[in-house]
Design an enzyme around this catalytic site. Structure first.
Site, PDB file in Angstrom:
ATOM      1  N   LYS A  63       1.758   5.773   1.836  1.00 27.01           N
ATOM      2  CA  LYS A  63       2.844   6.769   1.977  1.00 27.01           C
ATOM      3  C   LYS A  63       2.772   7.833   0.901  1.00 27.01           C
ATOM      4  CE  LYS A  63       6.502   4.243   1.398  1.00 27.01           C
ATOM      5  NZ  LYS A  63       5.914   2.939   1.162  1.00 27.01           N
ATOM      6  N   ARG A 114      15.320   3.094   2.833  1.00 25.31           N
ATOM      7  CA  ARG A 114      14.678   1.781   2.927  1.00 25.31           C
ATOM      8  C   ARG A 114      15.629   0.737   3.494  1.00 25.31           C
ATOM      9  NH1 ARG A 114      10.688   2.751  -1.643  1.00 25.31           N
ATOM     10  NH2 ARG A 114       9.410   0.905  -1.872  1.00 25.31           N
ATOM     11  N   ARG A 123      -4.604  -1.243  -6.986  1.00 24.43           N
ATOM     12  CA  ARG A 123      -4.081   0.108  -7.223  1.00 24.43           C
ATOM     13  C   ARG A 123      -3.807   0.377  -8.710  1.00 24.43           C
ATOM     14  NH1 ARG A 123       1.153   2.407  -4.106  1.00 24.43           N
ATOM     15  NH2 ARG A 123       2.303   0.887  -5.315  1.00 24.43           N
ATOM     16  N   ARG A 166       0.867  -0.653 -12.145  1.00 28.92           N
ATOM     17  CA  ARG A 166       2.319  -0.809 -12.175  1.00 28.92           C
ATOM     18  C   ARG A 166       2.677  -2.288 -12.283  1.00 28.92           C
ATOM     19  NH1 ARG A 166       4.483   2.592  -7.049  1.00 28.92           N
ATOM     20  NH2 ARG A 166       5.746   0.714  -6.901  1.00 28.92           N
ATOM     21  N   ARG A 188       7.825  -7.636  -2.636  1.00 29.48           N
ATOM     22  CA  ARG A 188       8.045  -6.312  -2.028  1.00 29.48           C
ATOM     23  C   ARG A 188       7.725  -6.329  -0.542  1.00 29.48           C
ATOM     24  NH1 ARG A 188       4.244  -3.021  -5.463  1.00 29.48           N
ATOM     25  NH2 ARG A 188       4.875  -1.181  -4.314  1.00 29.48           N
TER      26      ARG A 188
HETATM   27  P1  AMP Z   1       7.913   2.610  -4.646  1.00 29.06           P
HETATM   28  O1  AMP Z   1       7.256   3.428  -5.698  1.00 29.06           O
HETATM   29  O2  AMP Z   1       8.364   3.420  -3.483  1.00 29.06           O
HETATM   30  O3  AMP Z   1       7.082   1.422  -4.239  1.00 29.06           O
HETATM   31  O4  AMP Z   1       9.245   2.011  -5.306  1.00 29.06           O
HETATM   32  C1  AMP Z   1       9.203   1.189  -6.458  1.00 29.06           C
HETATM   33  C2  AMP Z   1      10.504   0.426  -6.595  1.00 29.06           C
HETATM   34  O5  AMP Z   1      11.597   1.340  -6.762  1.00 29.06           O
HETATM   35  C3  AMP Z   1      10.899  -0.417  -5.368  1.00 29.06           C
HETATM   36  O6  AMP Z   1      10.249  -1.691  -5.347  1.00 29.06           O
HETATM   37  C4  AMP Z   1      12.397  -0.548  -5.598  1.00 29.06           C
HETATM   38  O7  AMP Z   1      12.703  -1.462  -6.623  1.00 29.06           O
HETATM   39  C5  AMP Z   1      12.758   0.851  -6.098  1.00 29.06           C
HETATM   40  N1  AMP Z   1      13.065   1.760  -4.963  1.00 29.06           N
HETATM   41  C6  AMP Z   1      12.382   2.859  -4.574  1.00 29.06           C
HETATM   42  N2  AMP Z   1      12.945   3.450  -3.507  1.00 29.06           N
HETATM   43  C7  AMP Z   1      14.026   2.687  -3.201  1.00 29.06           C
HETATM   44  C8  AMP Z   1      15.015   2.747  -2.186  1.00 29.06           C
HETATM   45  N3  AMP Z   1      15.009   3.722  -1.247  1.00 29.06           N
HETATM   46  N4  AMP Z   1      15.975   1.798  -2.181  1.00 29.06           N
HETATM   47  C9  AMP Z   1      16.026   0.832  -3.111  1.00 29.06           C
HETATM   48  N5  AMP Z   1      15.112   0.694  -4.085  1.00 29.06           N
HETATM   49  C10 AMP Z   1      14.118   1.614  -4.137  1.00 29.06           C
END
Ligand code: AMP
Length: 214
Positions: A14, A89, A128, A161, A172
């Site tokens: 994404k 989400r 990653r 990360r 996740r």
């Molecule tokens: P990502 O970089 O999109 O994988 O997001 C990393 C982390 O940020 C996720 O595992 C959540 O803990 C938090 N996060 C990001 N976007 C959201 C969202 N829309 N709702 C809730 N938590 C989020």
């Protein structure tokens, strides 16, 4: 088509696609995970609130996330369009997004759902690495940097990360199935969803997405 959501499981690509699609549409891209990581690095109240959830791979509570994203959406410069990566989400977030847009700039134009098999997602996430400075993503197996541990673009070190380590990855993916996958039906219901195959070269996936948005 200039108000677009990209959805898909962690590791599906994404982030990579969202920034390219935003360039193509000439709009800004908002990655909710990047906003949270930015708050975290600046140690803001919001970042500290989000930290415990992010580290273990859980979702940050809806009210916190919706507040942060609404603030971003309400900035005037985003009224002409945007690409959202990682938001919404949950169904609650999707409804909140509908409300914000209906009160302002009009509704979403398209939701792209990028899909890939779970085995592929696990391989991608565990390899990653990301640039500490410009956030460019690498994969140590399929697309390593030219010089070990160093970003090709800005020479800064690359890092893994915390939530790309195996326990958090598993969590996740579970959270995605339970809380985010139901959004597929939500957006099919509103006639907005298009599914795109996320397996293949980055450029191929990008071209498919661009064709959908034309
Ligand atoms: P990502 O970089 O999109 O994988 O997001 C990393 C982390 O940020 C996720 O595992 C959540 O803990 C938090 N996060 C990001 N976007 C959201 C969202 N829309 N709702 C809730 N938590 C989020």
């Amino acid at each position: 088509m200039n108000k677009v959501v990209l959805m898909g499981a962690p590791g599906v690509g994404k982030g990579t696609q969202a920034s390219q699609v935003a360039k193509y549409l000439d709009v800004n891209c908002m990655a909710s995970g990047d906003l949270f990581r930015d708050h975290l690095s600046r140690e803001t109240d919001l970042g500290l609130q989000a930290k415990s959830y992010m580290t273990v791979g859980e979702l940050v509570p809806d009210e916190v996330t919706i507040g942060m994203v609404t603030q971003w959406l309400n900035k005037g410069e985003h009224s002409k369009g945007f690409v959202l990566d990682g938001f919404p989400r949950t169904i609650v977030q999707a409804k909140a997004l509908d409300n914000v847009l209906n009160n302002g700039t009009g509704s979403l134009d398209r939701v792209i759902h990028i899909v890939a098999p779970i085995s592929e997602l696990i391989t991608r996430l565990s390899g990653r690495y990301i640039c500490t400075k410009c956030q460019k993503p690498y994969n140590l197996v399929s697309s390593p940097p030219l010089i070990e541990n160093q970003c090709d673009e800005c020479n800064a070190p690359i890092y893994q990360r915390d939530d790309d380590r195996s326990d958090a990855v598993k969590k996740r993916l579970e959270v995605y199935e339970e809380q985010t996958a139901p959004l597929v039906e939500y957006y099919v219901g509103s006639g907005l969803l298009t599914e795109v195959d996320g397996v293949g070269e980055i450029d191929e996936v990008r071209t498919t997405i661009q064709e959908v948005l034309e």
